[in-house]
Design a protein around this motif. Structure first.
Motif, mmCIF file in Angstrom:
data_model
loop_
_atom_site.group_PDB
_atom_site.id
_atom_site.type_symbol
_atom_site.label_atom_id
_atom_site.label_comp_id
_atom_site.label_asym_id
_atom_site.label_seq_id
_atom_site.Cartn_x
_atom_site.Cartn_y
_atom_site.Cartn_z
ATOM 1 N N GLY A 88 10.141 2.385 -2.634
ATOM 2 C CA GLY A 88 9.564 1.586 -1.563
ATOM 3 C C GLY A 88 8.557 2.336 -0.720
ATOM 4 O O GLY A 88 8.135 1.851 0.332
ATOM 5 N N ALA A 89 8.149 3.519 -1.176
ATOM 6 C CA ALA A 89 7.145 4.292 -0.451
ATOM 7 C C ALA A 89 5.790 3.602 -0.556
ATOM 8 O O ALA A 89 5.447 3.041 -1.603
ATOM 9 N N SER A 90 5.012 3.658 0.518
ATOM 10 C CA SER A 90 3.702 3.007 0.492
ATOM 11 C C SER A 90 2.687 3.787 1.314
ATOM 12 O O SER A 90 3.033 4.485 2.263
ATOM 13 N N ASP A 91 1.438 3.652 0.914
ATOM 14 C CA ASP A 91 0.295 4.236 1.617
ATOM 15 C C ASP A 91 -0.829 3.226 1.478
ATOM 16 O O ASP A 91 -1.509 3.180 0.453
ATOM 17 N N ILE A 92 -0.990 2.389 2.497
ATOM 18 C CA ILE A 92 -1.818 1.196 2.366
ATOM 19 C C ILE A 92 -2.867 1.117 3.458
ATOM 20 O O ILE A 92 -2.554 1.253 4.641
ATOM 21 N N ASP A 93 -4.114 0.908 3.054
ATOM 22 C CA ASP A 93 -5.208 0.689 3.996
ATOM 23 C C ASP A 93 -6.181 -0.301 3.368
ATOM 24 O O ASP A 93 -6.998 0.063 2.529
ATOM 25 N N THR A 94 -6.062 -1.560 3.785
ATOM 26 C CA THR A 94 -6.967 -2.594 3.292
ATOM 27 C C THR A 94 -8.061 -2.918 4.300
ATOM 28 O O THR A 94 -8.890 -3.789 4.053
ATOM 29 N N THR A 95 -8.039 -2.267 5.447
ATOM 30 C CA THR A 95 -8.896 -2.537 6.610
ATOM 31 C C THR A 95 -8.540 -3.869 7.272
ATOM 32 O O THR A 95 -9.246 -4.312 8.169
ATOM 33 N N MET A 101 2.065 -6.578 5.801
ATOM 34 C CA MET A 101 2.747 -7.405 4.807
ATOM 35 C C MET A 101 2.942 -6.648 3.484
ATOM 36 O O MET A 101 4.007 -6.741 2.870
ATOM 37 N N LEU A 102 1.941 -5.900 3.048
ATOM 38 C CA LEU A 102 2.072 -5.136 1.814
ATOM 39 C C LEU A 102 3.066 -3.995 1.960
ATOM 40 O O LEU A 102 3.791 -3.659 1.010
ATOM 41 N N THR A 103 3.122 -3.404 3.143
ATOM 42 C CA THR A 103 4.117 -2.363 3.407
ATOM 43 C C THR A 103 5.526 -2.948 3.324
ATOM 44 O O THR A 103 6.437 -2.343 2.742
ATOM 45 N N ALA A 104 5.699 -4.146 3.883
ATOM 46 C CA ALA A 104 6.994 -4.828 3.799
ATOM 47 C C ALA A 104 7.332 -5.170 2.355
ATOM 48 O O ALA A 104 8.489 -5.013 1.928
ATOM 49 N N PHE A 105 6.347 -5.642 1.590
ATOM 50 C CA PHE A 105 6.583 -5.943 0.181
ATOM 51 C C PHE A 105 7.068 -4.697 -0.564
ATOM 52 O O PHE A 105 8.049 -4.747 -1.320
ATOM 53 N N ALA A 106 6.371 -3.576 -0.380
ATOM 54 C CA ALA A 106 6.752 -2.340 -1.066
ATOM 55 C C ALA A 106 8.159 -1.914 -0.676
ATOM 56 O O ALA A 106 9.001 -1.627 -1.534
ATOM 57 N N LYS A 107 8.430 -1.903 0.616
ATOM 58 C CA LYS A 107 9.716 -1.431 1.125
ATOM 59 C C LYS A 107 10.883 -2.249 0.585
ATOM 60 O O LYS A 107 11.892 -1.710 0.131
ATOM 61 N N HIS A 108 10.740 -3.557 0.627
ATOM 62 C CA HIS A 108 11.868 -4.424 0.302
ATOM 63 C C HIS A 108 11.967 -4.771 -1.176
ATOM 64 O O HIS A 108 12.986 -5.324 -1.613
ATOM 65 N N SER A 109 10.944 -4.438 -1.955
ATOM 66 C CA SER A 109 11.034 -4.615 -3.406
ATOM 67 C C SER A 109 11.318 -3.296 -4.124
ATOM 68 O O SER A 109 11.446 -3.275 -5.348
ATOM 69 N N LEU A 110 11.417 -2.202 -3.352
ATOM 70 C CA LEU A 110 11.583 -0.859 -3.926
ATOM 71 C C LEU A 110 10.484 -0.555 -4.936
ATOM 72 O O LEU A 110 10.725 -0.065 -6.035
ATOM 73 N N THR A 111 9.265 -0.872 -4.526
ATOM 74 C CA THR A 111 8.076 -0.615 -5.335
ATOM 75 C C THR A 111 7.189 0.369 -4.593
ATOM 76 O O THR A 111 6.839 0.128 -3.437
ATOM 77 N N ASP A 112 6.849 1.481 -5.221
ATOM 78 C CA ASP A 112 5.896 2.401 -4.609
ATOM 79 C C ASP A 112 4.493 1.808 -4.765
ATOM 80 O O ASP A 112 4.118 1.367 -5.858
ATOM 81 N N LEU A 113 3.737 1.823 -3.666
ATOM 82 C CA LEU A 113 2.441 1.136 -3.677
ATOM 83 C C LEU A 113 1.426 1.912 -2.850
ATOM 84 O O LEU A 113 1.677 2.257 -1.695
ATOM 85 N N THR A 114 0.290 2.202 -3.478
ATOM 86 C CA THR A 114 -0.842 2.818 -2.786
ATOM 87 C C THR A 114 -2.042 1.887 -2.929
ATOM 88 O O THR A 114 -2.362 1.457 -4.037
ATOM 89 N N VAL A 115 -2.672 1.580 -1.799
ATOM 90 C CA VAL A 115 -3.818 0.667 -1.813
ATOM 91 C C VAL A 115 -4.925 1.220 -0.924
ATOM 92 O O VAL A 115 -4.672 1.623 0.221
ATOM 93 N N ARG A 116 -6.143 1.227 -1.454
ATOM 94 C CA ARG A 116 -7.329 1.507 -0.662
ATOM 95 C C ARG A 116 -8.304 0.358 -0.918
ATOM 96 O O ARG A 116 -8.709 0.121 -2.061
ATOM 97 N N ALA A 117 -8.649 -0.363 0.127
ATOM 98 C CA ALA A 117 -9.540 -1.513 -0.031
ATOM 99 C C ALA A 117 -10.542 -1.571 1.105
ATOM 100 O O ALA A 117 -10.203 -1.282 2.256
ATOM 101 N N THR A 118 -11.747 -1.929 0.765
ATOM 102 C CA THR A 118 -12.783 -2.208 1.757
ATOM 103 C C THR A 118 -13.497 -3.474 1.322
ATOM 104 O O THR A 118 -13.502 -3.828 0.137
#
Length: 201
Positions: A28-35, A42-59
């Motif tokens: 459930g670790a996450s590092d998210i910045d969509t600006t 919301m994506l941090t919550a998705f990662a945490k509660h689905s036990l999915t590691d997620l890294t996002v960089r978006a502009t």
């Protein structure tokens, strides 16, 4: 499990640029910045509660609207989920969850079916027009679910059963989806091969 259920996807258009990494067997670790701060939440919550590691960089062209950046990020998330799931051998396939957040209550059911289909209901009248955090419209919740569902090949039902505060409603929806997806993607030692009478998902 012999193969890591991970994926890395990128997508660049004239409207946005997305880089995303996912590990379905994470913590459930996450590092998210969509600006878009509320979408990050919301994506941090998705990662945490689905036990999915997620890294996002978006502009993207958020000076016009957050729509393109949110939708394109959700498209890439769906693509990455589909890739990481592989042939879906050994998964539970189905998941369901009922999640409260104060006065809000949301239910989600997920089938990793290979058939994109979204049923989304129960948001109160006017929710889609409400600005959450001053920038994220309620309408983007459904847009995000549509993009993820279609590109991941999921059948998803999301229902809002109660709620007044738009932030609480949106967050309950994302958390319910996360918990249902966590069950569906889980590897089940009792499952022999692909959980479908067709032999493919």
């Amino acid at each position: 499990m012999t193969n890591a259920r991970t994926a890395r996807r990128t997508r660049t258009t004239s409207e946005s640029s997305i880089e995303l990494e996912i590990n379905l067997d994470g913590t459930g670790a996450s590092d998210i910045d969509t600006t878009v701060p509320f979408f990050d939440h919301m994506l941090t919550a998705f990662a945490k509660h689905s036990l999915t590691d997620l890294t996002v960089r978006a502009t993207g062209d958020t000076h016009i609207d957050v729509h393109h950046t949110v939708e394109d990020t959700a498209i890439v998330l769906g693509e990455a989920i589909r890739e990481a799931l592989g042939d879906k051998s050994g998964i539970s396939r189905y998941g369901d969850a009922l999640v409260p957040l104060d006065e809000a209550l949301a239910q989600a059911v997920v089938d990793i079916s290979g058939r994109p289909y979204l049923v989304h209901s129960g948001e109160p009248d006017g929710f889609e027009l409400h600005l959450i955090g001053g920038h994220f419209t309620g309408s983007m919740v459904r847009h995000a679910f549509e993009a993820v569902t279609y590109h991941a090949g999921l059948t998803v039902h999301v229902r809002v059963l109660a709620g007044r505060d738009p932030h609480h409603i949106a967050e309950a929806e994302f958390k319910a989806f996360a918990r249902a997806f966590r069950q569906a993607k889980a590897l089940d030692a009792a499952v022999d091969g692909i959980p479908s009478t067709k032999g493919a998902l």
